[in-house]
Design a protein around this motif. Structure first.
Motif, PDB file in Angstrom:
ATOM      1  N   ARG A 112       0.726  -1.218   0.007  1.00 49.59           N
ATOM      2  CA  ARG A 112       0.031   0.135   0.017  1.00 49.59           C
ATOM      3  C   ARG A 112       0.720   1.289   0.038  1.00 49.59           C
ATOM      4  O   ARG A 112       0.399   2.210   0.311  1.00 49.59           O
ATOM      5  N   SER A 113       2.246   1.075  -0.278  1.00 49.24           N
ATOM      6  CA  SER A 113       2.926   2.217  -0.238  1.00 49.24           C
ATOM      7  C   SER A 113       2.742   3.082  -1.424  1.00 49.24           C
ATOM      8  O   SER A 113       2.282   2.578  -2.301  1.00 49.24           O
ATOM      9  N   ALA A 114       3.109   4.253  -1.308  1.00 48.55           N
ATOM     10  CA  ALA A 114       2.805   5.498  -2.397  1.00 48.55           C
ATOM     11  C   ALA A 114       3.545   6.743  -1.935  1.00 48.55           C
ATOM     12  O   ALA A 114       4.041   6.763  -0.833  1.00 48.55           O
ATOM     13  N   HIS A 115       3.713   7.647  -2.923  1.00 53.89           N
ATOM     14  CA  HIS A 115       4.253   8.744  -2.763  1.00 53.89           C
ATOM     15  C   HIS A 115       3.588   9.990  -3.655  1.00 53.89           C
ATOM     16  O   HIS A 115       3.188   9.617  -4.636  1.00 53.89           O
ATOM     17  N   TYR A 116       3.613  11.119  -2.895  1.00 48.52           N
ATOM     18  CA  TYR A 116       3.214  12.222  -3.471  1.00 48.52           C
ATOM     19  C   TYR A 116       4.420  12.919  -4.332  1.00 48.52           C
ATOM     20  O   TYR A 116       5.427  12.566  -3.954  1.00 48.52           O
ATOM     21  N   VAL A 117       4.244  13.381  -5.602  1.00 49.60           N
ATOM     22  CA  VAL A 117       5.217  14.247  -6.171  1.00 49.60           C
ATOM     23  C   VAL A 117       4.605  15.555  -6.453  1.00 49.60           C
ATOM     24  O   VAL A 117       3.535  15.774  -6.646  1.00 49.60           O
ATOM     25  N   CYS A 118       5.522  16.440  -6.208  1.00 46.80           N
ATOM     26  CA  CYS A 118       5.317  17.844  -6.697  1.00 46.80           C
ATOM     27  C   CYS A 118       6.306  18.433  -7.532  1.00 46.80           C
ATOM     28  O   CYS A 118       7.471  18.216  -7.257  1.00 46.80           O
ATOM     29  N   ALA A 119       5.961  18.991  -8.922  1.00 43.38           N
ATOM     30  CA  ALA A 119       6.844  19.475  -9.766  1.00 43.38           C
ATOM     31  C   ALA A 119       6.397  20.997  -9.879  1.00 43.38           C
ATOM     32  O   ALA A 119       5.067  21.183  -9.846  1.00 43.38           O
ATOM     33  N   LEU A 120       7.466  21.874  -9.628  1.00 43.28           N
ATOM     34  CA  LEU A 120       6.945  23.350  -9.836  1.00 43.28           C
ATOM     35  C   LEU A 120       7.970  23.847 -10.935  1.00 43.28           C
ATOM     36  O   LEU A 120       8.957  23.509 -11.092  1.00 43.28           O
TER      37      LEU A 120
END
Length: 200
Positions: A112-120
């Protein structure tokens, strides 16, 4: 204050970004208040979409523009929903529908692992040849039951084992320090200080 158009009408993102950029004397203006329509997001990566949105907002406003493209990547689903996070359950889906689809697709998965990603992406003009670009990640686990009311998007289901809280249970100021968007803005601010020869 320096005016900066934010290529987003997401109230949660606007609030987070305004809070983080206020100390640098930026006046963050959501593109919707200027009548700027939402840009197309045709690309397969967060960085490409962020840059396209920033250039679009700058072209329409004549001002510097900042855009983010962010989403959640579930490891058992080959990093889906990824760039489709905001419309995972359909083009006009809301947060509840998107979360429901993600949980359903993970129902038979042990991972159930996950990661958020943010590109600016920050551009001084629509044709800026040297945009500032940052991409960061925030790791956690997707849980079935929603917890907390401070966040948006997938936050109520994004659990942080080291804190024993979901992203939506965090105090906003704490979230701004450790989230994918908070990390990305911190890095962007560092790059802005270097570019503008300000003390870090």
């Amino acid at each position: 204050m320096q005016k900066l158009v934010l290529a987003s009408n997401n109230a949660g993102k606007v609030k987070e970004i305004q809070a983080l950029l206020a100390p640098l004397n930026f006046e963050v203006i959501p593109q919707g208040t200027l009548g700027i329509p939402v840009a197309e997001e045709p690309h397969h990566t967060f960085v490409e979409n962020a840059l396209a949105k920033a250039r679009h907002a700058s072209s329409a406003s004549g001002l510097p523009a900042l855009a983010d493209d962010s989403g959640i990547c579930a490891h058992a689903l080959d990093n889906r929903p990824g760039v489709y996070s905001a419309r995972y359950a359909g083009e006009h889906a809301n947060d509840a529908a998107n979360n429901q689809k993600l949980i359903f697709e993970l129902s038979n998965q042990s991972d159930r692992s996950a990661h958020y990603v943010c590109a600016l992406a920050l551009v001084n003009s629509a044709d800026d040849p040297k945009p500032l670009i940052v991409e960061t990640s925030w790791y956690g686990v997707v849980i079935n039951e929603a917890r907390g009311s401070n966040g948006f998007g997938y936050d109520p289901h994004f659990f942080l084992p080291e804190l024993n809280q979901t992203a939506a249970e965090l105090d906003p100021s704490q979230k701004n320090l450790i989230s994918h968007r908070g990390q990305a803005l911190c890095e962007l601010i560092s790059q802005l200080k270097i570019r503008n020869s300000l003390p870090c």
